[in-house]
Write a protein that holds these residues in place. Structure first.
Motif, mmCIF file in Angstrom:
data_model
loop_
_atom_site.group_PDB
_atom_site.id
_atom_site.type_symbol
_atom_site.label_atom_id
_atom_site.label_comp_id
_atom_site.label_asym_id
_atom_site.label_seq_id
_atom_site.Cartn_x
_atom_site.Cartn_y
_atom_site.Cartn_z
ATOM 1 N N VAL A 8 -8.078 -5.974 -5.288
ATOM 2 C CA VAL A 8 -7.499 -4.775 -5.881
ATOM 3 C C VAL A 8 -7.639 -3.600 -4.939
ATOM 4 N N ALA A 9 -8.837 -3.458 -4.341
ATOM 5 C CA ALA A 9 -9.066 -2.344 -3.423
ATOM 6 C C ALA A 9 -8.103 -2.403 -2.248
ATOM 7 N N GLU A 10 -7.855 -3.610 -1.733
ATOM 8 C CA GLU A 10 -6.988 -3.747 -0.575
ATOM 9 C C GLU A 10 -5.548 -3.410 -0.912
ATOM 10 N N SER A 11 -5.168 -3.580 -2.221
ATOM 11 C CA SER A 11 -3.795 -3.314 -2.609
ATOM 12 C C SER A 11 -3.508 -1.826 -2.765
ATOM 13 N N GLN A 12 -4.542 -1.011 -2.788
ATOM 14 C CA GLN A 12 -4.339 0.418 -2.903
ATOM 15 C C GLN A 12 -3.691 0.957 -1.630
ATOM 16 N N PRO A 13 -2.751 1.899 -1.756
ATOM 17 C CA PRO A 13 -2.147 2.466 -0.545
ATOM 18 C C PRO A 13 -3.200 3.202 0.272
ATOM 19 N N PRO A 14 -3.112 3.135 1.573
ATOM 20 C CA PRO A 14 -4.112 3.822 2.400
ATOM 21 C C PRO A 14 -4.011 5.329 2.237
ATOM 22 N N ARG A 15 -5.125 5.982 2.416
ATOM 23 C CA ARG A 15 -5.146 7.443 2.377
ATOM 24 C C ARG A 15 -4.841 7.985 3.772
ATOM 25 N N LEU A 16 -4.295 9.187 3.808
ATOM 26 C CA LEU A 16 -3.927 9.779 5.088
ATOM 27 C C LEU A 16 -4.143 11.279 5.047
ATOM 28 N N ARG A 132 -1.311 2.338 14.736
ATOM 29 C CA ARG A 132 -2.219 2.302 13.599
ATOM 30 C C ARG A 132 -3.058 3.572 13.571
ATOM 31 N N VAL A 133 -3.201 4.118 12.389
ATOM 32 C CA VAL A 133 -4.160 5.196 12.131
ATOM 33 C C VAL A 133 -5.045 4.695 11.008
ATOM 34 N N GLY A 134 -6.166 4.071 11.361
ATOM 35 C CA GLY A 134 -6.970 3.412 10.339
ATOM 36 C C GLY A 134 -6.159 2.318 9.677
ATOM 37 N N ARG A 135 -5.991 2.417 8.361
ATOM 38 C CA ARG A 135 -5.220 1.417 7.619
ATOM 39 C C ARG A 135 -3.733 1.716 7.574
ATOM 40 N N SER A 136 -3.322 2.870 8.020
ATOM 41 C CA SER A 136 -1.907 3.251 7.962
ATOM 42 C C SER A 136 -1.165 2.768 9.201
ATOM 43 N N THR A 137 0.063 2.331 8.978
ATOM 44 C CA THR A 137 0.929 1.867 10.054
ATOM 45 C C THR A 137 2.061 2.860 10.266
ATOM 46 N N LEU A 138 2.338 3.157 11.536
ATOM 47 C CA LEU A 138 3.467 4.001 11.903
ATOM 48 C C LEU A 138 4.425 3.179 12.746
ATOM 49 N N ARG A 139 5.660 3.072 12.297
ATOM 50 C CA ARG A 139 6.684 2.370 13.058
ATOM 51 C C ARG A 139 7.363 3.345 14.018
ATOM 52 N N VAL A 140 7.472 2.942 15.265
ATOM 53 C CA VAL A 140 8.152 3.764 16.262
ATOM 54 C C VAL A 140 9.634 3.420 16.239
ATOM 55 N N LEU A 141 10.472 4.436 16.062
ATOM 56 C CA LEU A 141 11.925 4.270 16.055
ATOM 57 C C LEU A 141 12.487 4.982 17.280
ATOM 58 N N HIS A 142 13.130 4.237 18.171
ATOM 59 C CA HIS A 142 13.741 4.849 19.345
ATOM 60 C C HIS A 142 15.061 5.470 18.921
ATOM 61 N N THR A 143 15.157 6.789 19.053
ATOM 62 C CA THR A 143 16.333 7.520 18.575
ATOM 63 C C THR A 143 16.891 8.393 19.707
#
Length: 225
Positions: A8-16, A132-143
């Motif tokens: 359950v804890a893992e399913s929580q959205p990461p904090r930022l 990655r920022v801790g548990r958060s993922t950032l996708r890089v989009l080439h624009t």
């Protein structure tokens, strides 16, 4: 008292942690993103005022693990080398903008400011990259379009897009500067940004925030896309 299971804890959205503030003479929107649990952080577009950036990191007890530049115009990159020297964090941007780095003297003369120290990236990043920022993922989009190496960062867990100078509230990035191309810019917005959820918060490189939904509906530059 109820106790969360690990599943359950893992399913929580990461904090930022997010703080966005204008830096430098052209008031570029610099963002600090941090994980309150791991205390890892990245800085996006350190275009100046490095001591202010360091103060935000210190306020949250964050450890800088990456410096991301959305494109190599002076007002977005000028503090990156100094921030790297003070923290040891690597600088990341798209290598297609190295041609703009070579023109930094011209950029500085056009903006009427001293030429900053700007170096090649420690790592080039593009659409295949995830940060990655801790548990958060950032996708890089080439624009590409505002510059050849322009990128945006999309954080799906937080409905957040850091758009650099690709997309603005009611406008798009200018294309009359070094490396700009209008048709390429509009194709980038259409292919990489407009399919994102309409509630996605957009933090542009300058000025006020907006959302993907508002820009789809009201941005006159995007009406024919």
């Amino acid at each position: 008292m109820a106790v969360d299971t690990p599943e359950v804890a893992e399913s929580q959205p990461p904090r930022l942690i997010r703080e966005t503030f204008p830096v430098g003479p052209l008031r570029c929107n610099c963002s600090v993103l941090g994980d309150p649990d791991t205390l890892e952080a990245i800085v996006i577009d350190p275009g100046g005022d490095v001591q202010r950036i360091l103060a935000v990191l210190a306020k949250h007890n964050l450890r800088l693990t990456g410096i991301v530049v959305t494109h190599a115009h002076l007002d977005h990159i000028s503090g990156a080398a100094s921030l790297r020297a003070l923290t040891g964090a690597p600088v990341l941007y798209h290598q297609a903008d190295l041609e703009l780095v070579a023109l930094m003297d011209q950029q500085a003369a056009w903006m009427g400011v001293p030429t900053p120290e700007v170096k090649a990236p420690d790592e080039s990043i593009g659409t295949a990259t995830e940060l990655r920022v801790g548990r958060s993922t950032l996708r890089v989009l080439h624009t590409p379009g505002h510059t050849p190496g322009s990128i945006c960062l999309y954080a799906p867990d937080h409905d957040l897009l850091l758009a650099g100078d690709t997309l603005f509230q009611g406008s798009v990035g200018r294309t009359d500067l070094w490396g700009g191309d209008t048709s390429t810019l509009l194709r980038s917005i259409q292919s990489e940004l407009l399919h994102l959820p309409e509630g996605t918060l957009v933090i542009p490189g300058h000025g006020n925030t907006t959302s993907i939904g508002l820009e789809r509906e009201h941005n006159i530059y995007l009406r024919n896309l």
